[in-house]
Design a protein around this motif. Structure first.
Motif, PDB file in Angstrom:
ATOM      1  N   ARG A  31       0.859  -1.195   0.000  1.00  0.00           N
ATOM      2  CA  ARG A  31       0.000   0.000   0.000  1.00  0.00           C
ATOM      3  C   ARG A  31       0.889   1.237   0.000  1.00  0.00           C
ATOM      4  O   ARG A  31       1.599   1.517   0.969  1.00  0.00           O
ATOM      5  CB  ARG A  31      -0.920  -0.002   1.209  1.00  0.00           C
ATOM      6  N   ASN A  32       0.860   1.962  -1.091  1.00  0.00           N
ATOM      7  CA  ASN A  32       1.731   3.125  -1.199  1.00  0.00           C
ATOM      8  C   ASN A  32       1.132   4.176  -2.126  1.00  0.00           C
ATOM      9  O   ASN A  32       0.126   3.925  -2.800  1.00  0.00           O
ATOM     10  CB  ASN A  32       3.116   2.698  -1.716  1.00  0.00           C
ATOM     11  N   THR A  52      -2.144   6.229  -6.342  1.00  0.00           N
ATOM     12  CA  THR A  52      -2.117   5.285  -5.233  1.00  0.00           C
ATOM     13  C   THR A  52      -1.911   3.870  -5.765  1.00  0.00           C
ATOM     14  O   THR A  52      -2.080   3.604  -6.965  1.00  0.00           O
ATOM     15  CB  THR A  52      -3.422   5.330  -4.441  1.00  0.00           C
ATOM     16  N   ASP A  98       5.709   6.998  -0.986  1.00  0.00           N
ATOM     17  CA  ASP A  98       5.190   7.132   0.377  1.00  0.00           C
ATOM     18  C   ASP A  98       4.523   5.820   0.766  1.00  0.00           C
ATOM     19  O   ASP A  98       3.550   5.407   0.120  1.00  0.00           O
ATOM     20  CB  ASP A  98       4.189   8.286   0.410  1.00  0.00           C
ATOM     21  N   VAL A 100       2.027   3.842   2.800  1.00  0.00           N
ATOM     22  CA  VAL A 100       0.837   4.085   3.605  1.00  0.00           C
ATOM     23  C   VAL A 100       0.894   3.239   4.876  1.00  0.00           C
ATOM     24  O   VAL A 100       0.508   3.691   5.962  1.00  0.00           O
ATOM     25  CB  VAL A 100      -0.433   3.761   2.801  1.00  0.00           C
ATOM     26  N   THR A 101       1.377   2.012   4.749  1.00  0.00           N
ATOM     27  CA  THR A 101       1.614   1.157   5.901  1.00  0.00           C
ATOM     28  C   THR A 101       3.108   0.882   5.967  1.00  0.00           C
ATOM     29  O   THR A 101       3.910   1.728   5.559  1.00  0.00           O
ATOM     30  CB  THR A 101       0.794  -0.140   5.779  1.00  0.00           C
ATOM     31  N   GLY A 104       5.188   3.645   7.403  1.00  0.00           N
ATOM     32  CA  GLY A 104       5.019   5.004   6.907  1.00  0.00           C
ATOM     33  C   GLY A 104       6.275   5.659   6.397  1.00  0.00           C
ATOM     34  O   GLY A 104       6.411   6.882   6.462  1.00  0.00           O
TER      35      GLY A 104
END
Length: 118
Positions: A31-32, A52, A98, A100-101, A104
């Motif tokens: 997830r990024n 995303t 980036d 997301v998980t 971070g």
């Protein structure tokens, strides 16, 4: 360690096109968000476009309808297709990843110069 390598910058005449690439290597969190920023001397870094891991995209108003962000997930690469370039698009373009998980974390590429001559 994640590494981002940009390519595709250069000199182009106004109205022309360029395609930037950013290849990510290392461990990539599922997830990024991948983003393109740009910066000119004396100004803050500006968000240009983002995508995303789910495929949602967003653009700065100044580039909507002219720039397209996309990814090749198999190659962990993000692209920025830039059409109808204007002199005000001249900047150093930076790729950003980036997580997301996965804690971070956030990573930057080294930047690639785009110069649009009028």
């Amino acid at each position: 360690q994640v590494r981002l390598v940009e390519s595709g910058g250069g000199l182009v005449e106004a109205g022309g096109s360029l395609r930037l690439s950013c290849a990510a290597s290392g461990y990539i969190c599922r997830r990024n968000v991948m983003r393109w920023y740009r910066q000119t001397p004396g100004k803050q870094r500006e968000l240009v476009a983002e995508i995303t891991s789910g495929g949602s995209t967003d653009y700065a108003d100044s580039v909507k309808g002219r720039f397209t962000i996309s990814t090749d997930n198999a190659k962990n690469t993000v692209f920025l297709q830039m059409n109808s370039l204007k002199s005000e698009d001249t900047a150093v373009y930076y790729c950003n990843l980036d997580f997301v998980t996965c804690g971070g974390a956030n990573f930057w590429g080294q930047g690639t110069q785009v110069t649009v001559s009028s």
